[in-house]
Design a protein around this motif. Structure first.
Motif, PDB file in Angstrom:
ATOM      1  N   THR A   1       4.169  -9.627   6.977  1.00 37.87           N
ATOM      2  CA  THR A   1       5.548  -9.360   6.394  1.00 37.87           C
ATOM      3  C   THR A   1       5.735  -9.339   4.802  1.00 37.87           C
ATOM      4  O   THR A   1       6.180  -8.241   4.218  1.00 37.87           O
ATOM      5  N   LEU A   2       5.350 -10.489   4.335  1.00 41.64           N
ATOM      6  CA  LEU A   2       5.152 -10.622   3.090  1.00 41.64           C
ATOM      7  C   LEU A   2       4.218  -9.537   2.190  1.00 41.64           C
ATOM      8  O   LEU A   2       4.422  -9.113   1.250  1.00 41.64           O
TER       9      LEU A   2
ATOM     10  N   ASN B   1       3.192  -6.467   3.513  1.00 43.86           N
ATOM     11  CA  ASN B   1       3.793  -5.366   3.789  1.00 43.86           C
ATOM     12  C   ASN B   1       4.936  -5.066   2.542  1.00 43.86           C
ATOM     13  O   ASN B   1       5.458  -3.775   2.375  1.00 43.86           O
ATOM     14  N   VAL B   2       5.946  -5.940   2.542  1.00 42.56           N
ATOM     15  CA  VAL B   2       6.941  -6.143   1.634  1.00 42.56           C
ATOM     16  C   VAL B   2       6.570  -5.832   0.050  1.00 42.56           C
ATOM     17  O   VAL B   2       6.990  -5.009  -0.551  1.00 42.56           O
ATOM     18  N   SER B   3       5.520  -6.550  -0.144  1.00 41.34           N
ATOM     19  CA  SER B   3       5.310  -6.646  -1.778  1.00 41.34           C
ATOM     20  C   SER B   3       4.544  -5.234  -2.121  1.00 41.34           C
ATOM     21  O   SER B   3       4.726  -4.884  -3.298  1.00 41.34           O
TER      22      SER B   3
ATOM     23  N   SER C   1       6.334  -6.763  12.540  1.00 40.34           N
ATOM     24  CA  SER C   1       6.150  -7.018  11.171  1.00 40.34           C
ATOM     25  C   SER C   1       6.317  -5.982  10.280  1.00 40.34           C
ATOM     26  O   SER C   1       6.979  -5.947   9.251  1.00 40.34           O
ATOM     27  N   ASN C   2       5.752  -4.647  10.777  1.00 43.88           N
ATOM     28  CA  ASN C   2       6.003  -3.294   9.734  1.00 43.88           C
ATOM     29  C   ASN C   2       7.342  -2.980   9.707  1.00 43.88           C
ATOM     30  O   ASN C   2       8.035  -2.602   8.783  1.00 43.88           O
TER      31      ASN C   2
ATOM     32  N   SER D   1       9.444  -5.593   7.712  1.00 43.98           N
ATOM     33  CA  SER D   1       9.190  -5.631   6.173  1.00 43.98           C
ATOM     34  C   SER D   1       9.613  -4.255   5.461  1.00 43.98           C
ATOM     35  O   SER D   1      10.267  -4.315   4.361  1.00 43.98           O
ATOM     36  N   THR D   2       9.804  -3.147   6.278  1.00 52.41           N
ATOM     37  CA  THR D   2      10.435  -1.805   6.044  1.00 52.41           C
ATOM     38  C   THR D   2      12.026  -2.094   5.645  1.00 52.41           C
ATOM     39  O   THR D   2      12.487  -1.844   4.576  1.00 52.41           O
TER      40      THR D   2
ATOM     41  N   GLY E   1      12.238  -4.682   2.548  1.00 52.50           N
ATOM     42  CA  GLY E   1      11.862  -3.946   1.293  1.00 52.50           C
ATOM     43  C   GLY E   1      12.917  -2.824   0.899  1.00 52.50           C
ATOM     44  O   GLY E   1      13.215  -2.858  -0.231  1.00 52.50           O
TER      45      GLY E   1
END
Length: 394
Positions: free
Chosen positions: A13-14, A16-18, A300-301, A304-305, A308
């Motif tokens: 997650t981190l 995909n967010v970053s 997680s995808n 993270s979306t 974000g």
């Protein structure tokens, strides 16, 4: 969920967010809407590949138990297998294009819009699997593909600008959309091509080891030996990175944004951080992804979306609209459906969408065989998903 699975969820997650946040910040913090003033993207991608080679070498030495053993592994898997190494040039070239297009897309699209649009790579993977691998998709996956296409179209039609995109003209969004679609297409095609390449190698190995009825134990030992000699993940990363540099270095010198008198123009702490994050983050994900099943990765995808998008509101002045929210929900739910992270809440729809391929009039034997094939295919899909996650980021 055990502690390792929870750790995998946090790391994925981190990462995909970053990625989209750092890309948007790096591309617009200095240049704003004028991308000609930003840093040279191919140069940063080459820097990422150099970092990836360096870290992969360190991990390979640790894995092999010494420098000499690592050198022997590189010689046996790269130097002495030129055909396999050359074949990796295709996915490596695709990943290089993907990396460039990802950053260029973030020059024109708000980070949240890009993140949702990039989820459309699932659609590309599905279609390429049908074309290149002759996969038979179940009804629920076709429904998810339609939902992805509709959701991405809604996100693009929504008016959801941030502080930078307000300054750009309307054509900038179309340019960003083209880059995002190209990045997703390259990522999807490269992953499926790599899967096809691995399957062809495995089937060739199986045919070569199938010598006759009396070689049962010997055949098992051969297959075990072949698995033991399977190339290291870090060797694959080195091979892909070397090919990316082979394509990337000439691209740098032909890029319109490269200034020979100031080659590092625009490279500040954020840009360097983006390069290191893309290189190291992908390797870290490769270390933990074996603890993440398909459902966890889909979750997680989606998580993270959402995170974000929320961060983009104060960070970039992002203004999500109702159309964007509806399209985002459509995209994320379709991605979760495709990954079988959930099923439909209505039993009748659930029976139709998730109808197995094992049905038919040939009796229990064919049903069992079909279930075994599905289980084997699922294992292959999970393994290839892990390999894809170990490549370039996100």
């Amino acid at each position: 969920m055990d502690s390792k699975g929870f750790l995998a969820l946090i790391v994925l997650t981190l990462q995909n967010v970053s990625v989209p946040l750092l890309m948007r910040m790096a591309r617009t913090r200095q240049a704003g809407a004028d991308v000609s003033l930003a840093y040279c993207v191919p140069l940063l991608v080459c820097f990422q590949e150099v970092c990836k080679i360096a870290f992969s070498l360190v991990l390979l030495v640790r894995e092999q138990g010494g420098v000499a053993a690592a050198a022997r592994a590189i010689r046996s898997e790269i130097v002495l297998k030129p055909y396999m190494t050359l074949r990796l040039g295709v996915p490596a070239g695709c990943y290089f294009i993907q990396n460039n297009c990802q950053q260029l897309a973030n020059s024109y699209l708000p980070a949240a819009v890009y993140a949702v649009t990039y989820q459309g790579k699932t659609l590309v993977v599905a279609l390429m699997s049908v074309v290149l691998l002759n996969k038979q998709l179940q009804m629920f996956r076709w429904a998810a593909i339609v939902g992805l296409a509709v959701g991405v179209a809604m996100v693009q039609c929504a008016k959801a600008p941030d502080s930078v995109s307000k300054e750009a003209d309307g054509s900038a969004l179309l340019v960003g959309l083209a880059y995002a679609i190209t990045a997703a297409s390259m990522s999807g095609f490269a992953g499926v091509y790599f899967e096809k390449m691995i399957k062809a190698k495995k089937s060739g190995g199986d045919r070569g080891s199938g010598g006759g009825g009396s070689s049962g134990d010997g055949g098992g030992e051969k297959r075990a030996s072949q698995r033991a000699r399977a190339p290291s993940l870090w060797i694959r990363n080195i091979q892909l990175a070397l090919f990316s540099l082979f394509v990337g270095i000439p691209t740098v010198f032909t890029s319109s944004t490269f200034d020979p008198t100031q080659p590092l123009r625009g490279f500040d702490a954020v840009v360097w951080g983006l390069g290191v994050n893309n290189a190291v983050g992908g390797l870290i994900v490769a270390l933990v992804v074996k603890y993440a099943d398909n459902i966890l990765k889909c979750f997680s995808n989606a998580l993270s979306t959402v995170i974000g998008t929320l961060i983009c509101i104060p960070l970039f002045g992002f203004e999500p609209s109702a159309m964007f929210a509806l399209g985002g929900v459509c995209v994320l739910s379709s991605a979760l459906l495709y990954g079988e992270a959930f099923k439909c809440p209505f039993p009748m729809c659930d029976d139709i969408l998730f109808a197995g391929d094992a049905g038919g009039g040939s009796g229990g034997g064919s049903s069992k065989l079909a279930m075994q094939k599905q289980k084997k295919q699922l294992q292959i899909d999970i393994e290839m998903a892990k390999r894809e996650e170990s490549k370039v980021n996100a």
